[in-house]
Scaffold this motif. Structure first.
Motif, PDB file in Angstrom:
ATOM      1  N   ARG A 349       0.840  -1.200   0.000  1.00  0.00           N
ATOM      2  CA  ARG A 349       0.000   0.000   0.000  1.00  0.00           C
ATOM      3  C   ARG A 349       0.880   1.258   0.000  1.00  0.00           C
ATOM      4  O   ARG A 349       0.595   2.236  -0.711  1.00  0.00           O
ATOM      5  N   TYR A 350       1.932   1.233   0.816  1.00  0.00           N
ATOM      6  CA  TYR A 350       2.829   2.388   0.828  1.00  0.00           C
ATOM      7  C   TYR A 350       3.530   2.555  -0.522  1.00  0.00           C
ATOM      8  O   TYR A 350       3.683   3.668  -1.021  1.00  0.00           O
ATOM      9  N   ASP A 351       3.988   1.460  -1.103  1.00  0.00           N
ATOM     10  CA  ASP A 351       4.681   1.547  -2.386  1.00  0.00           C
ATOM     11  C   ASP A 351       3.781   2.075  -3.488  1.00  0.00           C
ATOM     12  O   ASP A 351       4.233   2.782  -4.386  1.00  0.00           O
ATOM     13  N   SER A 352       2.518   1.722  -3.432  1.00  0.00           N
ATOM     14  CA  SER A 352       1.582   2.168  -4.468  1.00  0.00           C
ATOM     15  C   SER A 352       0.972   3.522  -4.161  1.00  0.00           C
ATOM     16  O   SER A 352       0.216   4.062  -4.972  1.00  0.00           O
ATOM     17  N   GLY A 353       1.272   4.095  -2.978  1.00  0.00           N
ATOM     18  CA  GLY A 353       0.730   5.391  -2.609  1.00  0.00           C
ATOM     19  C   GLY A 353      -0.752   5.354  -2.292  1.00  0.00           C
ATOM     20  O   GLY A 353      -1.435   6.372  -2.447  1.00  0.00           O
ATOM     21  N   ALA A 354      -1.242   4.206  -1.834  1.00  0.00           N
ATOM     22  CA  ALA A 354      -2.674   4.056  -1.566  1.00  0.00           C
ATOM     23  C   ALA A 354      -3.015   4.190  -0.092  1.00  0.00           C
ATOM     24  O   ALA A 354      -4.117   3.831   0.324  1.00  0.00           O
ATOM     25  N   VAL A 355      -2.077   4.699   0.713  1.00  0.00           N
ATOM     26  CA  VAL A 355      -2.317   4.808   2.154  1.00  0.00           C
ATOM     27  C   VAL A 355      -3.147   6.051   2.430  1.00  0.00           C
ATOM     28  O   VAL A 355      -2.837   7.140   1.933  1.00  0.00           O
ATOM     29  N   GLN A 356      -4.177   5.902   3.223  1.00  0.00           N
ATOM     30  CA  GLN A 356      -5.031   7.013   3.628  1.00  0.00           C
ATOM     31  C   GLN A 356      -5.128   7.031   5.148  1.00  0.00           C
ATOM     32  O   GLN A 356      -5.385   5.986   5.764  1.00  0.00           O
ATOM     33  N   LEU A 357      -4.904   8.200   5.721  1.00  0.00           N
ATOM     34  CA  LEU A 357      -4.935   8.327   7.168  1.00  0.00           C
ATOM     35  C   LEU A 357      -6.314   8.735   7.639  1.00  0.00           C
ATOM     36  O   LEU A 357      -7.032   9.481   6.961  1.00  0.00           O
ATOM     37  N   GLU A 358      -6.665   8.253   8.804  1.00  0.00           N
ATOM     38  CA  GLU A 358      -7.905   8.652   9.490  1.00  0.00           C
ATOM     39  C   GLU A 358      -7.492   9.322  10.792  1.00  0.00           C
ATOM     40  O   GLU A 358      -7.341   8.671  11.828  1.00  0.00           O
ATOM     41  N   THR A 359      -7.254  10.635  10.735  1.00  0.00           N
ATOM     42  CA  THR A 359      -6.712  11.348  11.882  1.00  0.00           C
ATOM     43  C   THR A 359      -7.826  11.894  12.757  1.00  0.00           C
ATOM     44  O   THR A 359      -8.877  12.331  12.270  1.00  0.00           O
ATOM     45  N   ASP A 360      -7.567  11.848  14.051  1.00  0.00           N
ATOM     46  CA  ASP A 360      -8.449  12.418  15.057  1.00  0.00           C
ATOM     47  C   ASP A 360      -7.587  12.968  16.173  1.00  0.00           C
ATOM     48  O   ASP A 360      -6.472  12.474  16.415  1.00  0.00           O
ATOM     49  N   PRO A 361      -8.065  13.978  16.900  1.00  0.00           N
ATOM     50  CA  PRO A 361      -7.320  14.426  18.086  1.00  0.00           C
ATOM     51  C   PRO A 361      -7.188  13.267  19.082  1.00  0.00           C
ATOM     52  O   PRO A 361      -8.175  12.696  19.521  1.00  0.00           O
ATOM     53  N   THR A 362      -5.947  12.935  19.401  1.00  0.00           N
ATOM     54  CA  THR A 362      -5.674  11.760  20.227  1.00  0.00           C
ATOM     55  C   THR A 362      -4.718  12.118  21.337  1.00  0.00           C
ATOM     56  O   THR A 362      -3.733  12.826  21.108  1.00  0.00           O
ATOM     57  N   ASN A 363      -5.013  11.610  22.553  1.00  0.00           N
ATOM     58  CA  ASN A 363      -4.108  11.781  23.678  1.00  0.00           C
ATOM     59  C   ASN A 363      -3.032  10.710  23.576  1.00  0.00           C
ATOM     60  O   ASN A 363      -3.290   9.519  23.758  1.00  0.00           O
ATOM     61  N   LEU A 364      -1.794  11.124  23.282  1.00  0.00           N
ATOM     62  CA  LEU A 364      -0.729  10.165  23.040  1.00  0.00           C
ATOM     63  C   LEU A 364      -0.282   9.455  24.310  1.00  0.00           C
ATOM     64  O   LEU A 364       0.257   8.351  24.238  1.00  0.00           O
ATOM     65  N   VAL A 365      -0.479  10.060  25.472  1.00  0.00           N
ATOM     66  CA  VAL A 365      -0.118   9.377  26.720  1.00  0.00           C
ATOM     67  C   VAL A 365      -0.999   8.139  26.903  1.00  0.00           C
ATOM     68  O   VAL A 365      -0.521   7.051  27.244  1.00  0.00           O
ATOM     69  N   ARG A 366      -2.276   8.304  26.668  1.00  0.00           N
ATOM     70  CA  ARG A 366      -3.167   7.149  26.767  1.00  0.00           C
ATOM     71  C   ARG A 366      -2.832   6.110  25.709  1.00  0.00           C
ATOM     72  O   ARG A 366      -2.910   4.894  25.962  1.00  0.00           O
ATOM     73  N   LEU A 367      -2.460   6.574  24.514  1.00  0.00           N
ATOM     74  CA  LEU A 367      -2.085   5.636  23.466  1.00  0.00           C
ATOM     75  C   LEU A 367      -0.851   4.848  23.865  1.00  0.00           C
ATOM     76  O   LEU A 367      -0.760   3.630  23.619  1.00  0.00           O
ATOM     77  N   VAL A 368       0.101   5.507  24.510  1.00  0.00           N
ATOM     78  CA  VAL A 368       1.299   4.818  24.997  1.00  0.00           C
ATOM     79  C   VAL A 368       0.925   3.811  26.088  1.00  0.00           C
ATOM     80  O   VAL A 368       1.448   2.688  26.119  1.00  0.00           O
ATOM     81  N   GLU A 369       0.023   4.193  26.984  1.00  0.00           N
ATOM     82  CA  GLU A 369      -0.406   3.267  28.043  1.00  0.00           C
ATOM     83  C   GLU A 369      -1.066   2.023  27.446  1.00  0.00           C
ATOM     84  O   GLU A 369      -0.826   0.895  27.907  1.00  0.00           O
ATOM     85  N   GLU A 370      -1.862   2.213  26.403  1.00  0.00           N
ATOM     86  CA  GLU A 370      -2.498   1.063  25.759  1.00  0.00           C
ATOM     87  C   GLU A 370      -1.450   0.162  25.110  1.00  0.00           C
ATOM     88  O   GLU A 370      -1.547  -1.070  25.179  1.00  0.00           O
ATOM     89  N   ALA A 371      -0.439   0.756  24.473  1.00  0.00           N
ATOM     90  CA  ALA A 371       0.610  -0.049  23.853  1.00  0.00           C
ATOM     91  C   ALA A 371       1.412  -0.808  24.903  1.00  0.00           C
ATOM     92  O   ALA A 371       1.780  -1.978  24.702  1.00  0.00           O
ATOM     93  N   ILE A 372       1.667  -0.159  26.054  1.00  0.00           N
ATOM     94  CA  ILE A 372       2.399  -0.846  27.131  1.00  0.00           C
ATOM     95  C   ILE A 372       1.572  -2.011  27.665  1.00  0.00           C
ATOM     96  O   ILE A 372       2.108  -3.109  27.926  1.00  0.00           O
TER      97      ILE A 372
END
Length: 528
Positions: A349-372
């Motif tokens: 997908r990256y090589d073909s340029g077909a990547v599309q982002l779905e961005t939203d305001p996100t609290n990165l601290v909580r995202l880090v806690e979820e990854a941990i």
């Protein structure tokens, strides 16, 4: 208005470094100016010396003749009775001197001081002759002691009335023997104003001619450099266009000189590059399409294999030990195959340029806690403690939470694999423009050559090393693509035996440029 000399010097330096034309013309003009100045100074000195020598020879010749004429008048002045009319003789001598010389010098006949026992003849001098300024004691002594056959001369300055200006001149002295009156000194003062005017004219001509010659040389150098540098600049601009992807750019081929040969060679090179780039692009498209098609085609049989493997895995307790072990291996490798297939699809997908982002305001601290929390079981298995350090700040950012979570899980998984069971620190910090997340382990670290390839596809720092997560070698490559598509940066620091640190920097507003990172690399560790 105050002139900023540093700014001007900086501009001149940039112009000097950035323009071959300016450097060539400036150096040519400078060297020409030095050469013309040296030659002009030599010519001026030679002309000045020659003019002065010729004038001095003329003056000495006239002075010698004038001395002989005056001496002859004085010698013949004694009458038959042995008496001399000194006043009349002095007039006659003065007239004889004026008749001998070609110009109109100042004439002075002065009695040699210190004589006694003789009749006196009055001193006579033209108006304008100032013995105090024109006649030095050294010249008077030389004339007095030189005898009647010797001429003495000296360069002087002749004042122009009360204007304060002066002209160059020469004063010539000789000794006369006056019957019944003793010895007298004859001085002739010549004004060299005409010689100085000639010399000034020659010097002005040399200066004006030198300036005109320098300007002419500068103009010729500019034209020549323009003829040479112009095609080179066009070649540079065409090279930039080729580098930017404009593969149809070519140079004009005119004539058969060296520049035309350069243009033809450049165009042949551009044609060859265009063919090769197109071939590589076609091969790349075929490769990408092959990977994408194969990945999609493998999903159906892999799903069937996965379903059959799950059935066998669920019933492994009723199988003999060897068969049960086979069912477990089949289940593990099927899961790994699914992960590899998903990564291959993502890279396609990256090589073909077909990547599309779905961005939203996100609290990165909580995202880090979820990854941990997601990697917590793996960390417990390795005995690794994961510590979150978030001092506070602007933690919200417009991101695609799924892709950022994938980056964090890749970084945490690698840190656990290579952290040797030592604690892992996760830093989160931010400022008004960017948010940064750093994952720091204290394990085996990497060499400089390893850091240069750490984001390459299918590359591992130590392929023989036993890995807990069983990665595909695409995790960091995908993580880098995820960071770049957000407009962010993914940097790495590592030292052998000191561990590694990966830092993700993201703009808080999607589409903004990242000018710096809120976290240093590596972050400063807090004292225990």
């Amino acid at each position: 208005m105050r002139v900023d000399w540093r700014d001007w010097l900086s501009r001149l330096a940039r112009l000097w470094r950035g323009s071959l034309r300016v450097r060539t013309v400036a150096i040519t003009v400078a060297l020409s100016t030095v050469a013309i100045t040296i030659i002009g100074a030599y010519i001026s000195t030679s002309v000045s010396s020659n003019l002065f020598d010729q004038r001095l020879l003329q003056v000495k010749t006239e002075a010698s003749k004038a001395t002989m004429s005056a001496q002859q008048v004085f010698t013949q002045a004694e009458d038959l009775n042995g008496t001399v009319d000194l006043e009349g003789v002095e007039d006659s001598a003065t007239n004889a001197i004026r008749a001998t010389v070609s110009s109109a010098p100042l004439i002075a006949i002065l009695r040699v001081p210190g004589q006694t026992g003789a009749s006196l003849m009055e001193n006579r001098a033209n108006e304008g002759f100032d013995a105090g300024t024109m006649l030095s004691s050294q010249l008077a002594s030389t004339v007095q002691n030189g005898g009647r056959d010797q001429l003495s001369w000296q360069s002087i300055s002749i004042a122009r009335g009360s204007s304060g200006q002066s002209d160059p001149g020469i004063i010539v002295g000789s000794l006369l023997e006056v019957p019944a009156a003793g010895e007298y000194q004859l001085y002739l003062v010549y004004n060299l104003k005409d010689v100085q005017q000639t010399l000034d004219f020659v010097q002005r001509t040399l200066v004006l001619g030198g300036l005109a010659l320098v300007l002419l040389i500068g103009a010729v150098a500019y034209l020549i450099v323009r003829l040479i540098v112009g095609p080179v600049r066009q070649a540079a601009e065409s090279s930039e266009k080729l580098a930017a992807g404009q593969l149809e750019e070519r140079l004009r081929e005119r004539g058969s000189d060296e520049l035309a040969t350069l243009a033809r060679s450049f165009n042949r090179m551009a044609d060859s590059l265009q063919r090769q780039i197109r071939q590589l692009a076609d091969l790349s498209r075929l490769q990408q399409r092959f990977v994408s098609d194969v990945s999609h085609e493998l999903r159906t049989p892999l799903t069937t294999i996965r379903l059959a493997g799950d059935v066998l895995y669920d019933q492994r307790a009723s199988f003999p030990p060897a068969t049960a072990r086979t069912a477990e291996l089949l289940h593990a490798q099927t899961e790994r195959f699914e992960v590899l297939l998903a990564d291959l699809l993502e890279m396609s997908r990256y090589d073909s340029g077909a990547v599309q982002l779905e961005t939203d305001p996100t609290n990165l601290v909580r995202l880090v806690e979820e990854a941990i929390d997601a990697v917590a079981p793996l960390a417990e298995e390795k005995g690794t403690e994961i510590r979150l350090i978030a001092p506070g700040g602007y933690f919200e950012a417009d991101v695609d939470a799924r892709r950022i979570r994938r980056i964090l899980q890749n970084l945490l998984g690698n840190a656990i694999d290579h952290g040797e069971g030592l604690p892992i620190d996760v830093y989160v910090d931010s400022d008004a423009d960017a948010v940064a997340i750093a994952v720091r382990d204290h394990g085996i670290g990497m060499s400089e050559s390893d850091m240069e390839r750490v984001f390459d596809r299918f590359w591992r720092a130590d392929p023989s090393r036993q890995r807990t997560t069983g990665g595909t070698g695409l995790g960091l490559a995908i993580s880098l693509e995820d960071a770049v598509v957000h407009g962010g940066l993914l940097d790495v620091w590592s030292e052998p035996g000191q561990g590694s640190c990966f830092r993700l920097t993201l703009p808080r507003q999607f589409g903004a440029a990242v000018m710096g990172s809120p976290l240093p690399l590596p972050p400063e560790e807090e004292a225990a």
